[in-house]
Design an enzyme around this catalytic site. Structure first.
Site, mmCIF file in Angstrom:
data_model
loop_
_atom_site.group_PDB
_atom_site.id
_atom_site.type_symbol
_atom_site.label_atom_id
_atom_site.label_comp_id
_atom_site.label_asym_id
_atom_site.label_seq_id
_atom_site.Cartn_x
_atom_site.Cartn_y
_atom_site.Cartn_z
ATOM 1 N N SER A 176 0.890 -1.179 0.113
ATOM 2 C CA SER A 176 0.164 0.221 0.003
ATOM 3 C C SER A 176 0.880 1.371 -0.054
ATOM 4 O O SER A 176 1.871 1.475 -0.723
ATOM 5 C CB SER A 176 -0.942 -0.049 1.122
ATOM 6 O OG SER A 176 -1.835 1.006 1.115
ATOM 7 N N ASP A 183 -2.307 6.153 -4.060
ATOM 8 C CA ASP A 183 -1.322 5.722 -3.544
ATOM 9 C C ASP A 183 -0.742 4.384 -4.519
ATOM 10 O O ASP A 183 -1.452 3.857 -5.422
ATOM 11 C CB ASP A 183 -1.222 5.137 -2.239
ATOM 12 C CG ASP A 183 -2.372 4.055 -1.888
ATOM 13 O OD1 ASP A 183 -3.115 3.823 -2.849
ATOM 14 O OD2 ASP A 183 -2.425 3.071 -1.072
ATOM 15 N N ASP A 206 -0.944 1.296 -4.735
ATOM 16 C CA ASP A 206 -1.809 0.163 -5.015
ATOM 17 C C ASP A 206 -3.397 0.762 -5.361
ATOM 18 O O ASP A 206 -4.293 0.023 -5.882
ATOM 19 C CB ASP A 206 -2.014 -1.033 -4.113
ATOM 20 C CG ASP A 206 -2.477 -0.465 -2.772
ATOM 21 O OD1 ASP A 206 -2.393 0.510 -2.333
ATOM 22 O OD2 ASP A 206 -3.266 -1.431 -2.171
ATOM 23 N N ASP A 213 -5.622 2.224 -3.894
ATOM 24 C CA ASP A 213 -6.734 2.261 -2.972
ATOM 25 C C ASP A 213 -7.042 3.302 -2.112
ATOM 26 O O ASP A 213 -8.390 3.538 -1.604
ATOM 27 C CB ASP A 213 -6.816 0.813 -1.938
ATOM 28 C CG ASP A 213 -5.825 0.715 -1.286
ATOM 29 O OD1 ASP A 213 -4.951 1.753 -1.150
ATOM 30 O OD2 ASP A 213 -5.696 -0.244 -0.254
#
Length: 570
Positions: free
Chosen positions: A141, A296, A298, A300
């Protein structure tokens, strides 16, 4: 010398980087201990840690062992024998996907893998789209560049429950890192159809599902946007989304456009942090867009900045964006007559108290969950099980996670980009920026202000120190913080408001002030969430400054008593 270390030195030689690292630390007992004093923790967030050699690191052996545990769990639980896999741009992500697929194939489980990096929400979507028994997303993340991780999703597209995590972990603990894992030859498994690519139709269907949630629907051709994927996975889906929405005036931050796991412009690629958005802010100074958006690695989470009316740009906090989008969705759906009966919005116990009066104004039930978007996803599942999925309106958490539909069961940066663009365009039609809109909400509901402090506790000694600090706060709760009496407290470890037990402490102070303390689930940090409410902007700012200073003083006193000196990072 550790016998475990010696065994890894002898057997863990498939990745030359690991071999080199193990050789380099041969004479460093502390370095050996830090890598081998424990197994990397596995929980509802899966694995997350530094990339490197050892049982306490992310590497091909810890990934294989976790995947073997997942395979054993799927077979025992009678779940579909297929798993979707995705990754972002982090170091060794492609290798970890490959190794996970090999383990699954060897266990008779079909591995469906995206052929290139894709967002975490696209993985949540793929799990249900393909009818898989589980999903794996190789990502850390927003953690620093030296981290990677391994998130596990259930068949419902949510991150796994505590019960599932415990069962997977039990299977993992029965398996040896080297001798206990089944491995297939990648090329042979791919030829046999045990390892397959997730096709573009799945990804396109995900973007279409996000587009179907548009509250407005008109062209946004007049919107001027700067976007940064922070060298991560968001670019492809976000570009498809914006094109379909008619947003044509889009500038992508060039030095953050392409995938790069070293994140050269921001070693801590978190849109919550100004440093990560600095390149985008600099480009805004040249192009003067209506909106800066950043996702970010990833994709999400989403961060944003808007014109401040003084020639610059102001970052919008996660709490502010959550309130803006909640109010906007309620306002638009009420005007359109599309507000469902008994609507539900969901947020977390550490998110802003301002959500409550906003929800109440529109007759929306506000539910609060533990920290972690999986719990918001769980609420969507409960509404579906009751036969009323349409009641779900919106979910958000203060850490920049948002979701306005049930198409996935995790926070969705692609969905958040759509909502932010729609919201900004709608307010522009009223002659207002998003900052104007936020200030209007403050004038209506009161000036809420929040802050997040964090203290890092690295290594084995740091973990003990953090646990000791939580134990101290639990056994001897403060009578006052920042000169304000503590009027109530909640120990969520004992369960509260029907929530599962969690290592969180909450202190309520006079004057609607609040302090919550919890260990991070993804980093070796203690997080302290502060919240105040003032009658004016200046009053709220003073209150937050006082509460911040008082909270730091409280922690310093407890740390001193425990004779530890953790690094402080605020």
């Amino acid at each position: 010398m550790s016998t475990v270390y010696q065994r890894w030195l002898e057997q863990g030689r498939e990745d030359p980087d690991l071999t080199r690292e193990l050789e380099e630390i041969r004479e460093d007992a502390g370095a050996v201990s830090d890598r081998f004093y424990r197994d990397l923790a596995f929980g509802t967030g899966g694995l997350r840690g530094l990339v490197g050699a050892g049982t306490n690191r992310m590497n091909i052996y810890t990934v294989r062992r976790a995947t073997q545990g997942l395979a054993d769990y799927l077979k025992e639980a009678g779940l579909p024998k297929s798993v979707a896999i995705a990754r972002d741009s982090r170091r060794k992500g492609d290798l970890f996907v490959r190794e996970a697929a090999r383990v699954l194939a060897a266990n008779g489980i079909t591995a469906w893998a995206y052929p290139r990096l894709e967002p975490t929400p696209a993985l949540s979507w793929a799990v249900r789209y393909l009818g898989c028994g589980a999903g794996i997303c190789v990502t850390a993340s927003h953690n620093p560049a030296q981290y990677n991780g391994y998130k596990v999703y259930g068949a419902d597209g949510c991150q796994i429950t505590p019960e599932a995590a415990d069962k997977i972990l039990a299977h993992m603990e029965k398996r040896d890192y080297f001798d206990g894992v089944e491995l297939a030859d990648y090329e042979e498994a791919a030829a046999a159809g045990s390892i397959r690519e997730i096709g573009d139709e799945c990804l396109d269907a995900f973007v279409d599902a996000v587009l179907a949630l548009r509250p407005g629907g008109g062209s946004l051709a007049g919107l001027k946007l700067v976007y940064t994927p922070l060298n991560g996975s968001g670019l492809e889906c976000v570009k498809k989304l914006l094109a379909a929405m008619g947003v044509t005036d889009v500038a992508v931050v060039p030095e953050q456009e392409h995938p790069d796991g070293d994140f050269p412009t921001c070693p801590y690629p978190n849109p919550e942090i100004r440093e990560a958005m600095a390149a985008g802010l600099q480009l805004c100074g040249q192009l003067h867009p209506d909106l800066l958006l950043g996702t970010d690695p990833d994709c999400d989470r989403m961060g944003a900045a808007v014109p401040d009316g003084k020639g610059g740009y102001r970052l919008i906090s996660g709490n502010e964006m959550g309130v803006l989008l909640l109010d906007y969705l309620c306002r638009i759906r009420t005007e359109q007559g599309s507000m469902p009966e008994n609507p539900v919005a969901v947020t977390t116990i550490v998110s802003t108290a301002m959500a409550a009066p906003v929800a109440a104004r529109y007759g929306v039930e506000l539910r609060r969950t533990l920290t972690g978007f999986k719990y918001i996803g769980e609420q969507i599942g409960l509404l579906e099980a009751q036969g009323h999925p349409e009641r779900y309106l919106f979910g958000f958490e203060e850490s920049y996670g948002y979701l306005s539909g049930s198409h996935v069961r995790d926070k969705d940066g692609v969905n958040a980009v759509m909502l932010a663009c729609e919201c900004a365009a709608w307010y522009a039609g009223q002659g207002m920026t998003l900052l104007d809109a936020m200030n209007a909400l403050y004038e209506t509901y009161g000036w809420y202000r929040e802050n997040l402090l964090s203290r890092a506790f690295e290594g084995e000694d740091g973990m003990r120190a953090m646990n000791g600090l939580m134990a101290s706060l639990r056994s001897a709760a403060p009578a006052a913080i920042a000169g304000r009496a503590v009027t109530g407290s909640v120990d969520y470890l004992r369960g509260a408001s029907g929530l599962p037990p969690a290592d969180v402490l909450e202190y309520r102070l006079e004057g609607e002030w609040k302090v919550l303390v919890r260990p991070s689930g993804t980093e070796p940090k203690l997080k302290i969430y502060l919240s105040v409410r003032g009658g004016s902007e200046a009053e709220a700012a003073r209150a937050l400054a006082n509460l911040t200073a008082g909270s730091e003083e409280l922690l310093d006193e407890r740390v001193k008593i425990l004779s530890v000196s953790p690094e402080t990072a605020c």
